[in-house]
Every structure is written in structure tokens, then in C-alpha cells.
Scaffold this motif. Structure first.
Motif, short mmCIF file in Angstrom:
data_model
loop_
_atom_site.label_atom_id
_atom_site.label_comp_id
_atom_site.label_asym_id
_atom_site.label_seq_id
_atom_site.Cartn_x
_atom_site.Cartn_y
_atom_site.Cartn_z
N UNK A 21 83.20 43.17 28.44
CA UNK A 21 82.93 41.78 28.80
C UNK A 21 82.16 41.05 27.70
N UNK A 22 81.04 41.63 27.29
CA UNK A 22 80.19 40.98 26.29
C UNK A 22 80.80 41.08 24.90
N UNK A 23 81.41 42.23 24.60
CA UNK A 23 81.99 42.42 23.27
C UNK A 23 83.12 41.48 22.96
N UNK A 24 83.96 41.19 23.97
CA UNK A 24 85.13 40.33 23.73
C UNK A 24 84.80 38.85 23.81
N UNK A 25 83.60 38.50 24.22
CA UNK A 25 83.24 37.08 24.33
C UNK A 25 82.07 36.74 23.41
N UNK A 143 75.80 49.32 27.63
CA UNK A 143 77.18 48.89 27.46
C UNK A 143 77.29 47.58 26.72
N UNK A 144 76.49 46.57 27.11
CA UNK A 144 76.56 45.29 26.41
C UNK A 144 76.08 45.43 24.98
N UNK A 145 75.12 46.33 24.75
CA UNK A 145 74.67 46.58 23.39
C UNK A 145 75.77 47.23 22.56
N UNK A 271 75.46 41.32 12.62
CA UNK A 271 75.62 41.18 14.06
C UNK A 271 75.66 42.55 14.74
N UNK A 272 76.28 43.52 14.09
CA UNK A 272 76.28 44.87 14.64
C UNK A 272 74.87 45.44 14.68
N UNK A 273 74.06 45.10 13.67
CA UNK A 273 72.66 45.52 13.69
C UNK A 273 71.93 44.95 14.88
N UNK A 274 72.21 43.69 15.19
CA UNK A 274 71.66 43.06 16.40
C UNK A 274 72.06 43.87 17.63
N UNK A 275 73.34 44.23 17.70
CA UNK A 275 73.83 45.01 18.84
C UNK A 275 73.22 46.40 18.88
N UNK A 276 73.08 47.03 17.70
CA UNK A 276 72.47 48.35 17.66
C UNK A 276 71.03 48.30 18.14
N UNK A 277 70.29 47.27 17.70
CA UNK A 277 68.92 47.12 18.18
C UNK A 277 68.88 46.91 19.68
N UNK A 278 69.82 46.11 20.21
CA UNK A 278 69.87 45.89 21.66
C UNK A 278 70.12 47.19 22.41
N UNK A 328 65.25 41.85 16.50
CA UNK A 328 65.45 40.89 17.59
C UNK A 328 66.30 41.53 18.68
N UNK A 329 67.36 42.23 18.27
CA UNK A 329 68.22 42.89 19.23
C UNK A 329 67.47 43.88 20.10
N UNK A 330 66.51 44.60 19.52
CA UNK A 330 65.74 45.58 20.29
C UNK A 330 65.02 44.90 21.46
N UNK A 331 64.42 43.74 21.18
CA UNK A 331 63.74 43.02 22.26
C UNK A 331 64.73 42.44 23.25
#
Length: 438
Positions: A21-25, A143-145, A271-278, A328-331
Motif C-alpha cells: 500500500x505505502x510502497x506503491x503510493x 511493512x510500510x518501512x 529515499x530508501x535510507x528514509x525507509x530503512x530508518x523507518x 528522520x525515517x527512524x523517528x
């Protein structure tokens, strides 16, 4: 040897749904910005408005989705969402005019993806856990991360190989693969399988059907009852204020990276770094939500996010930009498990969907303001500096809002027969519900 509690299967499928859901949008959107500008010869603000309009539509349907999840079969809702978004992506690949893109994003894609979004799946998971809700929501939110980690580089590669239209069509095909696991695994609540939350003991009267849509024994609170609660407003304002700067990054982080001279593939890595941190932030904040004062957990999240967001300023080089985006993603990773844990603790597991759905509607002013404002500033100044700096104010304001939270350590379960919160029938007291001292 004890069997694995069925709720953890729900967690697994919910996490997969969030990835798609989050990845495709939201995580893929930034990758499409410049190709769409080149294809239709429009401004950055015009393209960014697609994401903003999607957020508006999702916010408007959120209360209805939340109540539907509390009262009906989540399996049906999630499957319909997957199919709707898949159709939207396939139509997107054939769009001939810019207005058609906007229509699809506010229609099939926006609504469809929201029906199996983090809000929807968090509401489903929250009904299966009490003691371990924070941990379960933290794992689910991985999952969203994961969508943030994998979607940007994969979609970038797909656009390079197939063009943006081919990439959109491929995403529609991937979406269809999600139907089977949802249809086979998702069950509304543990009582429907003769279980109780966390798998601690069996319910006295197991239901014979796995996924029913009849009314629950404990009705969800009414909208009016929720709006009277000080806790409801404290959570809504605090979480809402974190979403405004997050929406800026979701729409503009990839374009910001390319504006700084990065190749598209390298900007996608940011952006992937943001996702990895999340992904990394999900479990720690979910763990905190189960073990410390929830206000402290939110303060930690907001303080970390403020420092990390500040480090994005000043046109950083690639290493610093990647590190800042990851931080930022981590937070950001903590917002979903913390939000679900706060809603569950304040209103009980039977009201998570209703509470979070109504909150999401009221968060619209926060969530939709960030991306278009940043685009408007960029179109006039050629820089994101002023926009990024202005959103730093959101974090201390959110910290003040959550200071008004007052909830008992135990979970509220009782509601009155009319759906209002019933503190006398519950084993818990919602402190400060009348707006006075808790």
C-alpha cells in the motif's frame, strides 16, 4: 510445544499489506514527479497536488473506514482495496491527459490503497492484542518501512527500463498478488476463532465461523463521545503535527536530491535510507509504547525527528543527506505503532478503527499542507530551504499537545449501550476526559 498465536499471522499479512500500500503510493510518488513533469509539461506544484488530493480524499473517508473496520469484515474491505488500486494503476498506465492522472489518484488509487493502508491494518492488528499491542503494531509497521526501502529503487529501475507507464502497469500486476494472503489469513478478531487477545486463554464460547461481520458485543464509541475526550484531541494534534513535515519529504525528498546534483538512482537511495530508518524505528518505539509513559515515548520521537530534520538544511552532500533522511525515517517509524498504541490505550481495542479514522480526518490540515506549501516555495525561490526550516516548528508544538494526554495504564474495554465511552462499566478511568486535571 505451544502453537503460534494466530494473531501473529494477522501481523504478518498486515505488514505485507502495508509494504504494498505505502510502497506503491507515497514512497513511489516522488520517483514519478519529474517523469510526469516532462510528459505533461506542468509545474512541480501541479504534480505534487496529486499527492495532496490523495491525502484529502483519504482523510475524508477515514472515519467511515474506521467504523467499517470496527463493525464489519476487514477481509472484504482489504481485498476490495487491493483490487481497486490495481485497476487504478493499470488505468494510470494508459492515461492520455494530466487531469486523468489526478482523477485516478483521488479515486481508484487513493481510495483503494487506503482500504489496506497502515490505518486499516493497524486497526485489524490492534483488535488481536492488549498486552503486546505496541510490539505487534511495531512489527506490522515494518511493512510500510519495507515499502520505503524497496519501492524507490525498484520503481526507479522500472521507469528506466519500461518508462513511467510500464512501471505503473507493473505495479498494478504486483498488487494482485496480495489478494490471496489477505483472503486466506485475515480474521476480524480473536473471539471469532475462540481465542482471546494475546493468545492468553480461550474464549468461553468460540464462534463457528472464522470471519463474521455481525455487530460486536462491545460497540464502538460514537463520534460525539470521541470528540468530547481531551485524550482524543491530544493524540490527534500531536500525531497530526508530525505528519506535515513527513508529507514534505515523501513528495520532495527525491526531487530535492536531484536538485542537489544527485543522479536519480542515488536520490532514490536517499529515499530508501528514509525507509530503512523507518523500519529500524518501528520496533524500538513499539517496545517503548508497552513499557514507559506514552507521553515520554512521543517526546523522544519528536525530539529525534526535530534534530534529524534540522540536519537536512543547508544543501548537504550525499553522505549527510542519506544519514539525515535515515535519521528522520527512524523517528517517523515510531509514529504508526505509537499512534495505534495511544488509541488502544485511550479507547480500547474495539474502538481503535473508529478513533484512528476520525483522527485521520481531523489531521487533514496538517497532512495536506506540507507538500504543496514546499512546492509553492520552491517554484518561487528555487529552493526548499525556507519550507524545510518552517516545518521545524511542528515538533515542539506536538510535544506540548501530547503533554495533555491522561490515560490509565490499563486498557479501557467498557462502552455504554449507545456506543458512548462508559467509564463506569470499565475497569479503567480515562483521566481528564472532561478537560480538567487528570
Amino acid at each position: 510445544m505451544s502453537r503460534l498465536f494466530y494473531g501473529w499471522r494477522i501481523v504478518g499479512v498486515a505488514a505485507l499489506a502495508q509494504t504494498v500500500s505505502v510502497g506503491t503510493t507515497f514512497y513511489a510518488y516522488g520517483v514519478f514527479v519529474k517523469p510526469l513533469i516532462a510528459e505533461f509539461d506542468v509545474s512541480r506544484l501541479a504534480v505534487t497536488m496529486g499527492l495532496t488530493l490523495t491525502m484529502i480524499v483519504q482523510g475524508l473517508i477515514a472515519p467511515f473506514l474506521g467504523r467499517a473496520l470496527d463493525r464489519h469484515s476487514p477481509r472484504t474491505i482489504l481485498v476490495c482495496g487491493v483490487l481497486l488500486e490495481a485497476v487504478g494503476m493499470l488505468l494510470l498506465a494508459r492515461a492520455a491527459a494530466f487531469w486523468q492522472l489526478g482523477l485516478l489518484f483521488v479515486g481508484a488509487i487513493g481510495i483503494g490503497s487506503y482500504l489496506f493502508s497502515p490505518l486499516a491494518t493497524s486497526a485489524v492488528v490492534g483488535r488481536w492484542f492488549d498486552r503486546q499491542r505496541g510490539r505487534a503494531l511495531g512489527i506490522t509497521a515494518l511493512g510500510s518501512a519495507a515499502g520505503g526501502i524497496f519501492a524507490p529503487p525498484l520503481v526507479t529501475a522500472a521507469i528506466a527500463a519500461l518508462g513511467w507507464r510500464g512501471a505503473a502497469g507493473a505495479m498494478g500486476g504486483v498488487l494482485l498478488l496480495l489478494v490471496a494472503p489477505i483472503a486466506l489469513v485475515v480474521v476480524r478478531q480473536p473471539e471469532d476463532l475462540g481465542l482471546t487477545p494475546d493468545g492468553d486463554a480461550r474464549a468461553p464460547r468460540p464462534r463457528p465461523i472464522a470471519d463474521v461481520s455481525s455487530a460486536v458485543a462491545t460497540p464502538a464509541p460514537t463520534t460525539a463521545a470521541l470528540l468530547r475526550q481531551r485524550n482524543f484531541w491530544a493524540i490527534t494534534i500531536a500525531i497530526g503535527l508530525t505528519y506535515s513535515p513527513v508529507s514534505v519529504l515523501l513528495a520532495h525528498l527525491v526531487p530535492y536530491g536531484t536538485d542537489l546534483g544527485l543522479e536519480p538512482a542515488r536520490a532514490a537511495i536517499v529515499m530508501s535510507g528514509f525507509g530503512f530508518g523507518a523500519a529500524a524505528g518501528r520496533l524500538p518505539f513499539g517496545w517503548l509504547a508497552d513499557r514507559v509513559d506514552r507521553r515520554i515515548a512521543v517526546w523522544i520521537m519528536l525530539g529525534w525527528m526535530a534534530l534529524a530534520f534540522w540536519s537536512l538544511l543547508g544543501e548537504p552532500a550525499f553522505p549527510r543527506l542519506l544519514a539525515a533522511a535515515t535519521a528522520v525515517g527512524f523517528a517517523v517509524g515510531g509514529t504508526i505503532p505509537l499512534w495505534g498504541a495511544l488509541a488502544g490505550a485511550a479507547f480500547g481495542r474495539h474502538a481503535i478503527g473508529s478513533a484512528m479514522g476520525l483522527m485521520n480526518l481531523l489531521m487533514l490540515p496538517f497532512s495536506i499542507s506540507g507538500a504543496p506549501l514546499a512546492a509553492w516555495v520552491f517554484d518561487r525561490t528555487g529552493s526548499y530551504a525556507i519550507a524545510f526550516a518552517s516545518f521545524l516548528a511542528c515538533f515542539p508544538l506536538g510535544a506540548v499537545a501530547i503533554a495533555f494526554l491522561r490515560i490509565d495504564a490499563r486498557d479501557p474495554q467498557g462502552v455504554s449501550s449507545d456506543g458512548a465511552l462508559d467509564d463506569t462499566a470499565s475497569s479503567v478511568r480515562l483521566e481528564g476526559a472532561d478537560g480538567g486535571p487528570g
